[in-house]
Structure formats: structure tokens, C-alpha cells
Design an enzyme around this catalytic site. Structure first.
Site, PDB file in Angstrom:
ATOM      1  N   ASP A 110       0.836  -1.206   0.000  1.00  0.00           N
ATOM      2  CA  ASP A 110       0.000   0.000   0.000  1.00  0.00           C
ATOM      3  C   ASP A 110       0.872   1.258   0.000  1.00  0.00           C
ATOM      4  O   ASP A 110       1.827   1.342  -0.760  1.00  0.00           O
ATOM      5  CB  ASP A 110      -0.963  -0.061   1.197  1.00  0.00           C
ATOM      6  CG  ASP A 110      -2.232   0.729   0.954  1.00  0.00           C
ATOM      7  OD1 ASP A 110      -2.138   1.882   0.519  1.00  0.00           O
ATOM      8  OD2 ASP A 110      -3.330   0.203   1.192  1.00  0.00           O
ATOM      9  N   HIS A 154       1.613   2.103  -3.383  1.00  0.00           N
ATOM     10  CA  HIS A 154       0.732   3.207  -3.785  1.00  0.00           C
ATOM     11  C   HIS A 154       1.388   4.578  -3.722  1.00  0.00           C
ATOM     12  O   HIS A 154       0.708   5.595  -3.809  1.00  0.00           O
ATOM     13  CB  HIS A 154      -0.529   3.213  -2.913  1.00  0.00           C
ATOM     14  CG  HIS A 154      -1.440   2.045  -3.163  1.00  0.00           C
ATOM     15  ND1 HIS A 154      -2.647   1.889  -2.550  1.00  0.00           N
ATOM     16  CD2 HIS A 154      -1.301   0.975  -3.985  1.00  0.00           C
ATOM     17  CE1 HIS A 154      -3.225   0.776  -2.963  1.00  0.00           C
ATOM     18  NE2 HIS A 154      -2.424   0.197  -3.826  1.00  0.00           N
TER      19      HIS A 154
END
Ligand SMILES: *[C@@H]1O[C@H](CO)[C@@H](O)[C@H](O)[C@H]1NC(C)=O
Ligand SMILES: *[C@@H]1O[C@H](CO)[C@@H](O)[C@H](O)[C@H]1NC(C)=O
Ligand SMILES: *[C@@H]1O[C@H](CO)[C@@H](O)[C@H](O)[C@H]1NC(C)=O
Ligand SMILES: *[C@@H]1O[C@H](CO)[C@@H](O)[C@H](O)[C@H]1NC(C)=O
Length: 460
Positions: A260, A283
């Protein structure tokens, strides 16, 4: 620089990077301690086998020497077995409690051993300059079912500690693979600092956390450097470093790759400086999501510079939930080198996770004073996506020296989007359409924004 030149330089860069990986891969360990630290590249640990370039390591500060033996509290002398199977939690806690009472003490987790540690809280205050020296491997319990119910929030928790350092060449392994597969949705972290000041975390590797790897909340004065954080690309929701209610933070010369966010900056953060960080995969760097459930969010004075993002979903992103209150202001992103990043620059005032109804909300966390300078590299979907609200447009969003070209691996491209976004641009700008993306001036926006900023100045 012309597109074509820019591309060929990038190709050259990745050719050289893969050359290093192929021929020097086996020398990674040797290189770690060598003087080559300025141009090294290293294998990413993602399952995809992609590589992530590494930033230069800092030089050690003068006077950082080995701990004195008299103040050394080795877990082995407190009964730890270090055999990977025996529960060493009690021994570690006893070593901590003894060291806590001595100024300048070191709790030693020696190399050549693997210590199985259950969820644990180390509580301060302790005497100044306590060091946790991790040279061995620290393992979390591998089975989700073996975690006590009360430990579902974090594995190793530091609470009310001050003037404290974690260092060493060891590995903190959260053994999270079973967590990633189970549908358990908890807010589990590997290392967490709560309400702690004057904290340094350096040199260690943190890997396979059930969720976030390194979390700081309600803390002041944080230094993180020369740290490696890694989890596979397909480990869901594994953030690298998470900051909430923190100020005076510097994170640098570190290598962060997980499923993430690379670094996530949440509400209550100010004076945060991130630099010389490699993010791959995951991310990218995020501010937010802020203002969820109509909450107040305040983030200010953030500097993000000299970052390498490779194969991340996003580059640098600010995301706020519809209906929130407060402000994000004075944020600078510069020297961001992206390659094969889906969308490098994002502001999203309509952030909404799919399972939550928030379309109906009006209002937003105000966003102003966001500077993007020297953002260079390749994108695979859209160079810029600024989606700001009608009610509270984004203001003073400046784009300076943006050179983003399509990645060779793109599967269809979208034009830059700047919805309700006001600010200035300065050349070079590639693609050229960026030049017409932002709108000029906007007094109304500034007025609404300053009322939102006042809420933050009142001390939320
Ligand atoms: C820790 O305390 C010492 C002495 O009190 C001080 O010199 C040093 O700057 C402090 N370090 C941190 C990181 O707060
Ligand atoms: C970075 O950390 C590694 C251990 O993980 C250590 O060997 C190296 O000396 C550190 N580099 C610096 C510059 O502190
Ligand atoms: C913006 O943030 C930087 C970095 O924290 C700080 O040095 C600067 O003073 C801030 N500028 C304003 C206008 O607050
Ligand atoms: C959503 O909008 C509808 C129509 O404007 C309104 O009747 C309703 O109360 C709103 N719901 C929420 C949760 O705000």
C-alpha cells in the site's frame, strides 16, 4: 529537455540499473559495507522480481560508537533462547525494564539468533539515551490464531518513551502472510510508537508486517533513516510508514516497498520532511485520506523531495473525503523521479472507499499552497489528476518543471485533469497540455480556505 532525450536517458538509467542487478546482485551484502554507497542498486523483494533503485546512504554521524559493555543488557542473559520457537517475550521485557533504569543503556538483540516475540508494550519513561540494538532477527507469531486478542492493534508497541533509538543490522519480521490471506480487518502494525518524543529508528529492516510496518502517533521529534521496509507487492493494505498527530519528523535515505502506501501522512501532522526515499512497489506517498466522517483534518508544512518511485500505482497524492473540515497547506513536492507510475500527481477531494456512501456530502478539507517542482519520468495512465470540489476549490497549486512522458508499457492514456484547481505554472512543462490545466487566481477560494485554516489554528 526534449521528450525524446528524456526517454533515452531514462532507458539508459534502467539499462544500467538492470546491469547492476544482473551482474552485481550477489554482491549486495558486500556492497552494503563498502564505500560504494553512493551509486548502489539493489534487488526489490517483491514477488514480481522487479528491481527498485536505492538512494545513496548517509554518512554516519561522528561519535556514534559501539555501546559500552557495562550498560549492555543482552536478552540472552535474561533467559532468551533465540531459537525461533521458544517464546522470548518475557526475557526481552525484563531486559528492557532493567535497561530502562540506567542512563545510556543498550538492550541487545544479538545477531545469529531468531527471537520469537509475542505482542508486547515497552513503556517509558526511561532514563535518557536508551538504545534497542537489533542485530538478530525478531519474529512475530506466524499464526493469526496465536496472537492474543488484546494484541490486535500492534505487535511491538512503544509508549511514552523519550530520547530513544532503535538501530542495528537486524530484521524485524512480522510474518504477516497469513494475515494477508485472512479477511481479518484490523489496524495491525509491526512497530508502533505512541506518545513518544525524540525517537530515532535507523539501519534496521522491517518486513512482512500484517498491515503497517512502522507507525508513529501523537509523537514529536522523529528521525528515521537508512531503514529498509519490504513486503510483497500483493500484500494488501501494508503501509510502509504511517504518521498521525506527529510533528518535527525527518525520514530519509530509506528504501520502502510494500503493498500500500510508501509513507502515509495523516491528520495532525506538521513539519514533516521526507527525502532520499525509494518507493517500490505500492501506492506511493500519500497525505490522507483526510476528513473521513466529516472529521477535522489539519496537515501543514510538509516537504517531500528527492524521491524515486518505480512501478507504483500513484506518485504523490493528497486525498480527502467529501464532507471533511480543516485544511492541508504548505506542501512541497520536488525532485520526484517516477518511472512507470500510473498517475504521478494526484489531488482527490472526492476520495471515497467503495464500501462507504459519501457521494451526498458537501464541503471538503481545504487544500492550498501545494507546490510541485521537478517531477520527471514516465506515467502509464494520466500525468496529473487534480479533482477538487466546487465548494472549496484547491488554490495556489503550482506546477514548475514537470516532465512526464508516457511509459512504454502504457495501455491507453488520459489527458491531464485539473478540476477546480487554481495556481501557476512554469516551464518546462511536458506534456504541454499541463500549461492549460490549472486556472488563474481565485479570491473566493482563498476566503473559504482561510476560514478552514482558522479551524486548524485553533488547535485541532
Ligand atoms: C537525548 O538527550 C540528550 C541529553 O539529555 C540530548 O543531548 C539529546 O539531544 C537527546 N536526543 C534526542 C534524540 O532527543
Ligand atoms: C545502513 O544500515 C546497514 C545495516 O542495515 C549498515 O550496515 C550500514 O552501515 C548503514 N549505513 C549507514 C550509512 O549508516
Ligand atoms: C512551509 O513549510 C516549510 C517546511 O516545514 C517551512 O520551512 C516554511 O516556513 C513554511 N512556510 C510557511 C509560509 O508557513
Ligand atoms: C442525500 O441527499 C438527499 C437529496 O438531496 C437528501 O434527502 C438526503 O438526506 C441526503 N443524505 C445524506 C446522508 O446526507
Amino acid at each position: 529537455m526534449k521528450c525524446r532525450q528524456c526517454l533515452s536517458i531514462l532507458y539508459l538509467f534502467f539499462f544500467l540499473a538492470s546491469f547492476h542487478v544482473t551482474f552485481l546482485g550477489s554482491l549486495v551484502e558486500a556492497r552494503k559495507s563498502s564505500a560504494l554507497s553512493h551509486k548502489k542498486h539493489k534487488h526489490g523483494k517483491g514477488k514480481s522480481g522487479r528491481y527498485c533503485p536505492t538512494p545513496a546512504a548517509p554518512t554516519p554521524p561522528p561519535g556514534s560508537t559501539d555501546p559500552t559493555m557495562s550498560n549492555n543488557f543482552n536478552v540472552l542473559s535474561f533467559g532468551a533462547k533465540g531459537n525461533e520457537a521458544t517464546d522470548d517475550t518475557k526475557a526481552l521485557l525484563e531486559a528492557w525494564e532493567a535497561a530502562c533504569k540506567v542512563e545510556g543503556a543498550t538492550v541487545e538483540i544479538p545477531s545469529g539468533n531468531k527471537f520469537l516475540i509475542n505482542p508486547i508494550t515497552f513503556q517509558g519513561p526511561c532514563m535518557p539515551q536508551l538504545v534497542l540494538q537489533i542485530d538478530g532477527v525478531v519474529l512475530a507469531p506466524p499464526k493469526v490464531s496465536s496472537w492474543p486478542k488484546s494484541g490486535l492493534f500492534q505487535w511491538i508497541n512503544f509508549k511514552w518513551v523519550q530520547n530513544f533509538t532503535i538501530q542495528g543490522s537486524g530484521i524485524v519480521d512480522g510474518q504477516g502472510s497469513e494475515w494477508w490471506m485472512s479477511s481479518q480487518s484490523t489496524t495491525n502494525k509491526a512497530l508502533r510508537f505512541y506518545s513518544s518524543n525524540g525517537i530515532t529508528v535507523r539501519d534496521i529492516t522491517i518486513t512482512n508486517s500484517p498491515l503497517c510496518h512502522l507507525k508513529f502517533d501523537n509523537s514529536v521529534g522523529i528521525q528515521v533513516h537508512n531503514v529498509t521496509i519490504s513486503s510483497p507487492e500483493d500484500s494488501p493494505n501494508t503501509d510502509g510508514i504511517h504518521l498521525q498527530n506527529c510533528r518535527d519528523v525527518e525520514i530519509h535515505h530509506s528504501n520502502i516497498g510494500c503493498g500500500d502506501d510508501c509513507v502515509s501522512i495523516q491528520t495532525g501532522c506538521s513539519n514533516v520532511h521526507l527525502h532520499h526515499i525509494t518507493c517500490c512497489p505500492g501506492h506511493g506517498i500519500s497525505l490522507g485520506g483526510l476528513g473521513k466522517d466529516r472529521s477535522i483534518a489539519c496537515v501543514s508544512d510538509i516537504v517531500v523531495e528527492d524521491i524515486i518511485m518505480h512501478n507504483t500505482l500513484f506518485g504523490v497524492r493528497i486525498k480527502t473525503w467529501p464532507g471533511g473540515i480543516g485544511s492541508v497547506k504548505n506542501v512541497s513536492f520536488s525532485g520526484i523521479q517516477v518511472s512507470d507510475v500510473k498517475v504521478p500527481l494526484i489531488i482527490d477531494q472526492f476520495y471515497c472507499e467503495s464500501n462507504v456512501h459519501c457521494k451526498n456530502q458537501t464541503g471538503a478539507v481545504a487544500i492550498s499552497g501545494i507546490q510541485y517542482n521537478k517531477i520527471v519520468g514516465t506515467y502509464s495512465t494520466q500525468p496529473i489528476h487534480f479533482a477538487c470540489s466546487n465548494d472549496i476549490p484547491c488554490s495556489d497549486v503550482d506546477l514548475i518543471d514537470i516532465q512526464l512522458t508516457p511509459s512504454p508499457r502504457n495501455r491507453g492514456l488520459l489527458q491531464a485533469l485539473c478540476l477546480n484547481s487554481y495556481g501557476k505554472t512554469a516551464a518546462p512543462l511536458i506534456p504541454q497540455s499541463i500549461d492549460y490545466c490549472l486556472r488563474d487566481g481565485h479570491r473566493l477560494a482563498r476566503r473559504v480556505q482561510s476560514s478552514h485554516e482558522k479551524i486548524c489554528q485553533l488547535g485541532y
